[in-house]
Design a protein around this motif. Structure first.
Motif, mmCIF file in Angstrom:
data_model
loop_
_atom_site.group_PDB
_atom_site.id
_atom_site.type_symbol
_atom_site.label_atom_id
_atom_site.label_comp_id
_atom_site.label_asym_id
_atom_site.label_seq_id
_atom_site.Cartn_x
_atom_site.Cartn_y
_atom_site.Cartn_z
ATOM 1 N N THR A 122 0.637 -17.756 1.295
ATOM 2 C CA THR A 122 0.134 -16.445 1.708
ATOM 3 C C THR A 122 1.308 -15.523 2.047
ATOM 4 O O THR A 122 1.321 -14.352 1.660
ATOM 5 C CB THR A 122 -0.771 -16.593 2.956
ATOM 6 O OG1 THR A 122 -1.723 -17.595 2.693
ATOM 7 C CG2 THR A 122 -1.462 -15.294 3.298
ATOM 8 N N ASP B 31 5.525 -19.599 10.500
ATOM 9 C CA ASP B 31 5.738 -19.676 9.052
ATOM 10 C C ASP B 31 5.685 -18.329 8.338
ATOM 11 O O ASP B 31 6.516 -18.030 7.485
ATOM 12 C CB ASP B 31 4.766 -20.673 8.409
ATOM 13 C CG ASP B 31 3.388 -20.645 9.038
ATOM 14 O OD1 ASP B 31 3.122 -19.700 9.785
ATOM 15 O OD2 ASP B 31 2.592 -21.568 8.777
ATOM 16 N N SER C 90 -2.344 -22.238 1.616
ATOM 17 C CA SER C 90 -1.198 -22.564 2.476
ATOM 18 C C SER C 90 -0.593 -21.277 3.043
ATOM 19 O O SER C 90 -0.453 -20.280 2.330
ATOM 20 C CB SER C 90 -0.161 -23.321 1.651
ATOM 21 O OG SER C 90 1.134 -22.997 2.052
ATOM 22 N N SER C 91 -0.248 -21.323 4.333
ATOM 23 C CA SER C 91 0.255 -20.095 4.973
ATOM 24 C C SER C 91 1.583 -19.646 4.355
ATOM 25 O O SER C 91 1.884 -18.452 4.325
ATOM 26 C CB SER C 91 0.410 -20.301 6.470
ATOM 27 O OG SER C 91 1.192 -21.428 6.710
#
Lengths: 313, 429
Positions: free
Chosen positions: A140, A250, A136-137
């Motif tokens: 990250t 994000d 998932s960004s």
């Protein structure tokens, strides 16, 4: 009389049925593709097309989300022209795109060429490079924020070991954007690598055999065989990466919140702020429409250039 | 004598009874009869959520037909989610809000006017500041639940090491000069990586206003209708808070936009002092492995502190506003407020509880410091931050102060920009 009317009704039904089946037989080949794309078209309409139309409608209104929209004409669009922060965020987005798009393509291609050869732990290395893409960004971004943390981050701890002083990676305008660019490259080069790898593996070895017979060196094989055959893949990646860069949100939201100052405020970040911090949905929609037009224009231009280049090739 | 009823009389009586039942049923329908489901949207840590659940359980025991679901949303995106749900006409029946947000919801009628559910004198039971905060054009749109405020947390071990003694009473609170001297001393002696940090957090730039009021400044005129303008206090306050960053007295990562949780830095010993709120006590108590305490906020020409805390509103989308309002009154009654603030380490807003010597499970002495600090909250500051347009001021204030703290924008330019924004926002409003 009753029998006669029944017969005429049955005849009418049969006529209708035969007409429908005749129409279907003649139109089937024409309609089948539309039936196949109908589910996607429906989802596209619900989640993309109608929201786009609604955004266009909202962009000419003043609306705080919790009250009634009020028509203001082109006021939101004219405001954009004099909004310095909008232009600053657009500039940041262009700089971010210029830094990340070509670099992630080059890194991805280099990794793909390297990992396309027979070598030890090839699968493991491919997985490692691809891992940030499937994570998932937000996860990250949180990991990256910890790595770059000024006070207890791993990067500063390593720098301290080699005698370099503390660097305020995410808290100073000169370092915040480079830190975000590095994190983006970490994620996106893995994605480019996988796509390039698939393209490399689809090139027939006979082309290289022919090139070797013609006496082509390794660089010449790349220049005259690999690169032209990777052109469609490069074009696809270029379009996808530009769209991603223009819509980045994000990673920045989690790592810097658009700061320090406006140094990492990208256009989507600014749209989000206008919509949810300032409750200006109309103004945010107007900026969203401008972003849509920009990305559309870029894609069309790229598509035309690519088509012209393919004709020459 | 036998009295007979004709059909017309029976019909009239029937209609009268039906109408009466309809009116009274508005209040008692859900409380006595059919099952009712309510949703209450909140954010909060474990102690707060436990305290909310405790009140819900108590209410459901008295009203078995009512079930209340606690919808816990992340604090950073709380208003975004509430606003989106309101736009979709699917907002929860009840939602938590800071006092700074009430005006916005009241102005757009997204929150229900509660005057129809309470006695005319109901507000007299609350402290005037919080009651005025939930009131818009003379009508209450939320009920005050608790308040909180700021003070100075200190690492007693590290301050002892530096030979620094902290103030022990409000009138002995450090002045800005004394506070800065202590910070510089800690820096010189390399005690902690940085001397202190301020606990800004998302959407909480109003906490910077504490310093502006301490220095005798304000953003708006006395009647809150025009910009204050031309006051050197604004420039000087910006310069003072900017000097924290320029002189390395606070970690660069603790500016407004890149706000790092300062409680982590305090608990792990990175900073020996932290300006933060009473709700951090449970966290610090659990995490800090050193002796620590709380003392009074620094002061300048005046004392000032921030009015934090939250209230609870009934949304316009509630299908049972009468029952939601009834639960709301239950939530903020004296007994439940006492239990909530005691267990979640907050400060009460009922006058009967303010001076009642509340007992807190954790650090009662430190909580007394916060209670004393509430006496220094300026009325004008409260009036400013509860304006419906405060959200717009806050956004611009955050931008400009962050530019001053992290990007070298001069205090004069920052003040000029802030004044221009204030003027523009007031004009557009």
């Amino acid at each position: 009389m009753a029998d006669l009317s029944m017969i005429s009704l049955r005849e009418r039904d049969e006529t209708i049925t035969s007409r429908i089946s005749g129409w279907w037989r003649s139109s089937r080949s024409r309609l089948t593709p539309y039936i196949f794309i109908a589910p996607n078209l429906l989802l596209f309409s619900v989640f993309v097309f109608f929201p786009l139309l609604y955004a266009a409608y909202i962009s000419v209104h003043q609306w705080s989300l919790i009250d009634t929209p009020e028509f203001v004409g082109a006021q939101n669009y004219t405001r954009l022209l004099t909004d310095g922060q909008f232009w600053q965020s657009l500039k940041n987005t262009v700089v971010f795109s210029a830094a990340t798009v070509p670099t992630s393509l080059i890194l991805g291609l280099m990794l793909a060429i390297g990992l396309n050869r027979h070598m030890a732990a090839r699968t493991l290395l491919r997985s490692i490079y691809f891992l940030p893409v499937v994570v998932s960004s937000v996860a990250t971004a949180i990991i990256a924020a910890w790595l770059f943390n000024d006070n207890y981050g791993v990067i500063n701890a390593v720098l301290k070991q080699v005698g370099v002083g503390r660097v305020a990676w995410l808290s100073t305008p000169q370092w915040a954007l480079p830190s975000i660019i590095l994190t983006t490259l970490w994620v996106r080069s893995g994605f480019c690598m996988v796509v390039y790898l698939a393209a490399l593996q689809s090139i027939s070895p006979s082309y290289y055999e022919a090139a070797v017979i013609d006496g082509a060196s390794r660089p010449q094989q790349f220049r005259y065989v690999t690169w032209p055959l990777l052109r469609p893949t490069t074009f696809l990646l270029l379009i996808l990466n530009v769209i991603y860069s223009f819509q980045v949100f994000d990673l920045i939201y989690v790592m810097t919140g658009g700061g320090p100052g406006f140094s990492t405020t990208m256009i989507v970040q600014y749209i989000y702020r206008a919509a949810f911090a300032n409750s200006e949905m109309g103004y945010a929609s107007a900026m969203g429409m401008v972003l849509f037009v920009l990305v559309l224009l870029f894609t069309v231009i790229q598509w035309r250039i690519n088509r012209r280049t393919e004709q020459f090739v | 004598m036998t009295r007979t009823f004709d059909r017309r009389t029976i019909l009239k009586t029937g209609l009268g009874v039906s109408a009466g039942l309809a009116v009274s049923g508005r209040v008692s329908r859900g409380l006595a009869q059919s099952p009712v489901k309510l949703t209450m949207a909140v954010w909060g840590g474990k102690a707060e959520l436990d305290a909310y659940n405790q009140v819900i359980t108590k209410y459901q025991a008295v009203h078995p037909n009512v079930s209340i679901r606690l919808d816990v949303l992340p604090s950073g995106q709380f208003y975004q989610q509430i606003d989106t749900k309101l736009a979709g006409r699917q907002a929860p029946d009840l939602f938590r809000a800071t006092y700074q947000q009430v005006g916005r919801y009241a102005m757009s009628k997204a929150a229900v006017d509660l005057s129809q559910y309470i006695d005319p004198n109901y507000g007299a039971a609350f402290t005037p500041a919080v009651w005025s905060a939930v009131t818009y054009q003379g009508k209450p749109y939320a009920l005050p639940h608790h308040t909180d405020t700021f003070a100075l947390f200190y690492n007693a071990d590290l301050l002892d090491k530096a030979g620094v003694a902290v103030p022990t009473s409000l009138d002995q609170a450090w002045t800005w000069d004394q506070f800065t001297k202590v910070a510089r001393l800690l820096k010189e002696k390399s005690i902690g990586s940085y001397p202190f940090a301020m606990g800004w957090s998302a959407n909480a730039v109003h906490r910077w206003m504490i310093f502006l009021y301490q220095h005798g400044g304000r953003l708006l005129s006395e009647d809150l209708k025009s910009p204050q303008g031309g006051s050197p206090a604004l420039v000087e306050t910006i310069a003072w808070t900017q000097s924290w960053f320029k002189d390395g007295l606070v970690p660069p990562s603790t500016s407004l936009k890149t706000a790092e949780p300062t409680q982590n830095l305090f608990a792990n010993g990175t900073i020996p002092m932290m300006l933060n709120g009473n709700w951090q006590i449970p966290f610090v108590d659990q995490q800090a492995k050193f002796k620590w305490g709380v003392t009074y906020l620094p002061r300048d020409v005046a004392m000032a502190d921030d009015m934090g805390g939250t209230c609870m509103a009934v949304s316009r989308d509630s299908k049972n506003p009468d029952i939601a309002a009834d639960f709301l009154k239950f939530l903020v009654n004296e007994e439940n407020m006492r239990e909530y603030v005691s267990s979640a380490q907050f400060l009460p807003v009922r006058t009967s509880l303010v001076g009642s010597g509340l007992r807190f499970p954790l650090r009662s002495d430190e909580m007394k410091v916060f209670i004393e600090q509430t006496k220094t909250i300026p009325e004008h500051l409260v009036g400013t931050v509860i304006m419906p347009t405060w959200g717009k001021f806050a956004s611009k204030l955050t931008d400009e102060l962050d530019l001053a703290f992290t990007s070298g924008q001069s205090p004069e330019q920052t003040a000029k920009n802030i004044e221009a924004h204030v003027k523009g926002i007031l004009l557009s409003a």
